[in-house]
Design an enzyme around this catalytic site. Structure first.
Site, PDB file in Angstrom:
ATOM      1  N   GLN A  53      19.495 -52.658 -77.920  1.00 36.27           N
ATOM      2  CA  GLN A  53      20.874 -52.322 -77.563  1.00 36.27           C
ATOM      3  C   GLN A  53      20.933 -51.339 -76.395  1.00 36.27           C
ATOM      4  O   GLN A  53      21.862 -51.386 -75.578  1.00 36.27           O
ATOM      5  CB  GLN A  53      21.601 -51.749 -78.779  1.00 36.27           C
ATOM      6  CG  GLN A  53      21.751 -52.725 -79.922  1.00 36.27           C
ATOM      7  CD  GLN A  53      22.472 -53.998 -79.499  1.00 36.27           C
ATOM      8  OE1 GLN A  53      23.640 -53.965 -79.104  1.00 36.27           O
ATOM      9  NE2 GLN A  53      21.784 -55.136 -79.568  1.00 36.27           N
ATOM     10  N   GLU A  89      29.664 -48.990 -83.541  1.00 37.39           N
ATOM     11  CA  GLU A  89      29.960 -50.414 -83.349  1.00 37.39           C
ATOM     12  C   GLU A  89      29.025 -51.287 -84.191  1.00 37.39           C
ATOM     13  O   GLU A  89      29.460 -52.151 -84.949  1.00 37.39           O
ATOM     14  CB  GLU A  89      29.813 -50.758 -81.864  1.00 37.39           C
ATOM     15  CG  GLU A  89      30.020 -52.226 -81.549  1.00 37.39           C
ATOM     16  CD  GLU A  89      29.691 -52.552 -80.098  1.00 37.39           C
ATOM     17  OE1 GLU A  89      30.120 -53.626 -79.638  1.00 37.39           O
ATOM     18  OE2 GLU A  89      29.000 -51.762 -79.434  1.00 37.39           O
TER      19      GLU A  89
END
Length: 437
Positions: free
Chosen positions: A254, A323
């Protein structure tokens, strides 16, 4: 709660406001939007030339150009797009089926109903730039079509002055009714305000850079939007059973999204924390093609916290409201009961955030900057308007409601409302009123 930070992001305590942008970004976006409102296609072309060095005869792709883009893709890419879109479609169809219309009779002769009606026109932005996010076509366009949206426009920027073939293929296969090779604020603003060649939409969806996010913020109200989005976020909760290699690999997966991506590890094991940190450094130095970006994100935004037990880990994770939250513990499904604030939850080592980003079928357009405290991500329901209707089919019921309405409205000094109720009481129960002659 006892927290031991082995690594701390540069402003972990500062907090980020959802939907906020720098003054420079705000000013640039505001100027572009206003220019496009005034000068329409001419302004769109000016900014496309300025920002993307892209000025074709038409930004809208013809059927022949779309077919050529698909033909230029490797056969395996097309097969993979088909498989991923089947996964996304299967989940989205189940979501749609969960939203049912209904009608009930609350009192004899009083019918109340609810319908889920698709938005008429949606504009989907599919990012390009550093990475061509063709997966966003599945998440935005395909989901909108499954919701029943009749008109979906897709915009994606050129990449190095060329049509991004795989992204265009994904957009077409997802069901886009019109495809424009157009990027940035100029694309979002054109869809929101409408120009001579780009139809105005009612709703904007899709991720983008800081300028695209700010454009959506400024245009919200004139059109609907899916959500306010910031940089991608990942948070991993791990116990002593977690493999440091898995932790490190998934944090980096990520972090490569951008230099401002928060990557957080909360663990009950100091050993896992230290070994994971060492593995991150080893992997970043080991020839990763995106190491230049991921290294900056890890340096500035990486966080490693050791807590005493998993209950504390889940509590702290809820404070971050990240998130993406990945659970690498002996009993990962505990998080379903223990946690509340997250965009999407990824349970166990067999499940990684990258699956959600690219292939598994859930939507990757998710809330960031703590917005998961009050909203979920993009889904079929975002493309539907839940509307109500009512019908009174008995005289007695309408008259009784009229009497109630008269009393309730006069308690609020709304005489006009009261008289609408009085009239029904007069028509159907023969009540008399001084104002009715």
């Amino acid at each position: 709660m006892v927290k031991r930070y082995l690594k701390k992001q540069i402003d972990v305590d500062a907090g980020l406001e959802v939907g906020s942008s720098s003054p420079q970004v705000v000013a640039v976006v505001s100027s572009v939007i206003q220019d496009i409102r005034t000068n329409q296609d001419a302004a769109v072309r000016k900014y496309s030339e300025k920002f993307d060095k892209w000025s074709p005869a038409s930004f809208k792709l013809s059927e022949a150009e779309i077919n050529a883009a698909i033909a230029a893709c490797p056969a395996q890419t097309i097969r993979d797009i088909e498989q991923v879109q089947r996964n996304v479609a299967k989940f989205a169809k189940c979501q749609r089926a969960s939203l049912t219309d209904f009608e009930i009779e609350t009192e004899p002769g009083v019918l109340l109903g609810q319908k889920n009606v698709p938005i008429n026109s949606v504009g989907c932005y599919i990012p390009g730039g550093r990475y061509p996010l063709l997966a966003s076509a599945h998440m935005t366009i395909l989901t909108a079509k499954i919701a029943g949206v009749p008109n979906v426009i897709g915009c994606t920027p050129p990449i190095e002055g060329k049509i991004p073939n795989a992204t265009v293929a994904a957009m077409h296969m997802a069901g886009a009714d019109q495809i424009f090779v157009l990027g940035g604020v100029q694309a979002v603003a054109a869809m929101a305000v409408g120009t001579e060649t780009i139809d105005k939409v009612d709703f904007l969806a899709g991720p983008g850079n800081a300028f695209v996010a700010e454009a959506k913020r400024q245009l919200y109200g004139q059109v609907g939007i899916d959500l306010f989005a910031g940089p991608t976020e990942v948070l991993i909760v791990a116990d002593d059973s977690a493999r440091p290699l898995t932790v490190a690999t998934d944090l980096i997966s990520q972090a490569e999204h951008g230099p401002d991506t928060p990557a957080v590890l909360i663990t009950t094991s100091e050993r896992v924390a230290k070994e994971s940190m060492a593995k991150v450094e080893e992997l970043l130095a080991g020839g990763l093609s995106t190491a230049a970006v991921a290294s900056v994100a890890w340096r500035d935004w990486g966080t490693v916290v050791v807590v005493d037990d998993l209950d504390e880990a889940y509590t702290l994770a809820d404070e971050y409201a990240s998130e993406h939250v990945q659970i690498l513990t002996k009993r990962p499904r505990e998080a379903l009961d223990k946690m509340r604030n997250y965009g999407a939850l990824f349970l166990g080592e067999r499940t990684c955030v990258s699956y959600g980003d690219k292939v598994i079928g859930t939507n990757h357009v998710l809330p960031t900057r703590k917005a998961s405290r009050y909203t979920g991500g993009l889904w079929v329901g975002k493309y539907l308007r839940t509307v109500t209707y009512q019908e009174v089919v008995r005289d007695e019921a309408s008259g009784q409601l009229g009497r109630l309405c008269g009393r309730a409205a006069r308690a609020e000094n709304f005489e006009g409302h009261a008289r609408s109720g009085d009239l029904r009481a007069n028509l159907f129960l023969k009540d008399s009123f001084d104002w009715i002659k």
